[in-house]
Design a protein around this motif. Structure first.
Motif, mmCIF file in Angstrom:
data_model
loop_
_atom_site.group_PDB
_atom_site.id
_atom_site.type_symbol
_atom_site.label_atom_id
_atom_site.label_comp_id
_atom_site.label_asym_id
_atom_site.label_seq_id
_atom_site.Cartn_x
_atom_site.Cartn_y
_atom_site.Cartn_z
ATOM 1 N N HIS A 10 28.057 43.893 40.131
ATOM 2 C CA HIS A 10 28.678 43.299 41.366
ATOM 3 C C HIS A 10 29.557 42.164 40.778
ATOM 4 O O HIS A 10 29.466 41.938 39.536
ATOM 5 C CB HIS A 10 27.449 42.773 41.887
ATOM 6 C CG HIS A 10 26.586 43.757 42.591
ATOM 7 N ND1 HIS A 10 25.593 44.194 42.024
ATOM 8 C CD2 HIS A 10 26.644 44.175 44.179
ATOM 9 C CE1 HIS A 10 24.982 45.234 42.993
ATOM 10 N NE2 HIS A 10 25.810 45.291 44.275
ATOM 11 N N LEU A 11 30.372 41.894 41.512
ATOM 12 C CA LEU A 11 31.483 40.732 41.381
ATOM 13 C C LEU A 11 31.430 39.856 42.483
ATOM 14 O O LEU A 11 31.229 40.325 43.750
ATOM 15 C CB LEU A 11 33.035 41.582 41.334
ATOM 16 C CG LEU A 11 33.100 42.572 40.210
ATOM 17 C CD1 LEU A 11 34.198 43.274 40.521
ATOM 18 C CD2 LEU A 11 33.058 42.054 38.884
ATOM 19 N N ALA A 12 31.951 38.589 42.093
ATOM 20 C CA ALA A 12 31.840 37.676 42.811
ATOM 21 C C ALA A 12 33.242 37.697 43.840
ATOM 22 O O ALA A 12 33.949 38.506 43.213
ATOM 23 C CB ALA A 12 31.778 36.170 42.353
ATOM 24 N N GLN A 18 40.622 39.017 41.704
ATOM 25 C CA GLN A 18 41.353 39.051 40.264
ATOM 26 C C GLN A 18 41.541 40.238 40.216
ATOM 27 O O GLN A 18 42.592 40.943 39.605
ATOM 28 C CB GLN A 18 40.645 38.442 39.429
ATOM 29 C CG GLN A 18 41.268 38.422 37.913
ATOM 30 C CD GLN A 18 40.723 37.414 37.076
ATOM 31 O OE1 GLN A 18 39.505 37.374 37.109
ATOM 32 N NE2 GLN A 18 41.457 36.911 36.058
ATOM 33 N N GLN A 19 40.537 41.221 40.514
ATOM 34 C CA GLN A 19 40.703 42.781 39.945
ATOM 35 C C GLN A 19 41.492 43.354 40.715
ATOM 36 O O GLN A 19 42.289 44.366 40.391
ATOM 37 C CB GLN A 19 39.287 43.256 40.253
ATOM 38 C CG GLN A 19 38.166 42.882 39.217
ATOM 39 C CD GLN A 19 38.720 43.417 37.584
ATOM 40 O OE1 GLN A 19 38.918 44.610 37.683
ATOM 41 N NE2 GLN A 19 38.435 42.762 36.749
ATOM 42 N N VAL A 27 40.971 39.441 50.130
ATOM 43 C CA VAL A 27 39.467 40.151 50.029
ATOM 44 C C VAL A 27 38.885 39.958 51.516
ATOM 45 O O VAL A 27 38.337 40.930 51.971
ATOM 46 C CB VAL A 27 38.605 39.468 49.164
ATOM 47 C CG1 VAL A 27 37.287 40.095 49.225
ATOM 48 C CG2 VAL A 27 39.116 39.542 47.511
ATOM 49 N N ARG A 28 38.828 38.708 52.167
ATOM 50 C CA ARG A 28 38.357 38.759 53.193
ATOM 51 C C ARG A 28 38.890 39.692 54.529
ATOM 52 O O ARG A 28 38.250 40.408 55.175
ATOM 53 C CB ARG A 28 38.643 37.209 53.891
ATOM 54 C CG ARG A 28 37.562 36.136 53.197
ATOM 55 C CD ARG A 28 37.623 34.782 53.831
ATOM 56 N NE ARG A 28 37.418 33.976 52.514
ATOM 57 C CZ ARG A 28 38.401 33.118 52.095
ATOM 58 N NH1 ARG A 28 39.632 33.330 52.424
ATOM 59 N NH2 ARG A 28 38.117 32.272 51.213
ATOM 60 N N VAL A 53 35.028 48.141 44.272
ATOM 61 C CA VAL A 53 36.038 47.239 43.818
ATOM 62 C C VAL A 53 37.321 48.363 43.043
ATOM 63 O O VAL A 53 38.469 48.499 43.240
ATOM 64 C CB VAL A 53 35.895 46.167 43.183
ATOM 65 C CG1 VAL A 53 37.121 45.449 42.869
ATOM 66 C CG2 VAL A 53 35.156 45.249 43.995
ATOM 67 N N ALA A 54 36.494 48.917 42.192
ATOM 68 C CA ALA A 54 37.406 49.959 41.007
ATOM 69 C C ALA A 54 37.962 51.105 41.972
ATOM 70 O O ALA A 54 39.300 51.356 41.921
ATOM 71 C CB ALA A 54 36.574 50.441 39.882
#
Length: 66
Positions: A10-12, A18-19, A27-28, A53-54
């Motif tokens: 998981h990512l914050a 950033q990714q 993102v929101r 995300v990827a």
């Protein structure tokens, strides 16, 4: 405030931004539009699955290349 430990895979939110090469507000917006789903955390500190995300990053790259 107690910091949260993010589960593996998981990512914050800031890492997700950033990714994807976007701002936190972006993102929101992706979440609001149903393009990205929160997978944990809290409402103020959500996590996002690395695989999601990827996939979204790859989709964005393909759209920009076309």
């Amino acid at each position: 405030m107690e910091s949260q430990i993010i589960r593996p895979g998981h990512l914050a939110a800031h890492q997700t931004a950033q990714q994807l090469g976007i701002a936190l507000d972006g993102v929101r917006q992706l979440v609001r539009r149903g393009r990205l789903k929160r997978s944990g955390g809290s409402p103020r500190q959500p996590w996002y699955a690395v695989a999601d995300v990827a996939a979204l990053a790859a989709e964005r790259r393909a759209a920009n290349a076309a």
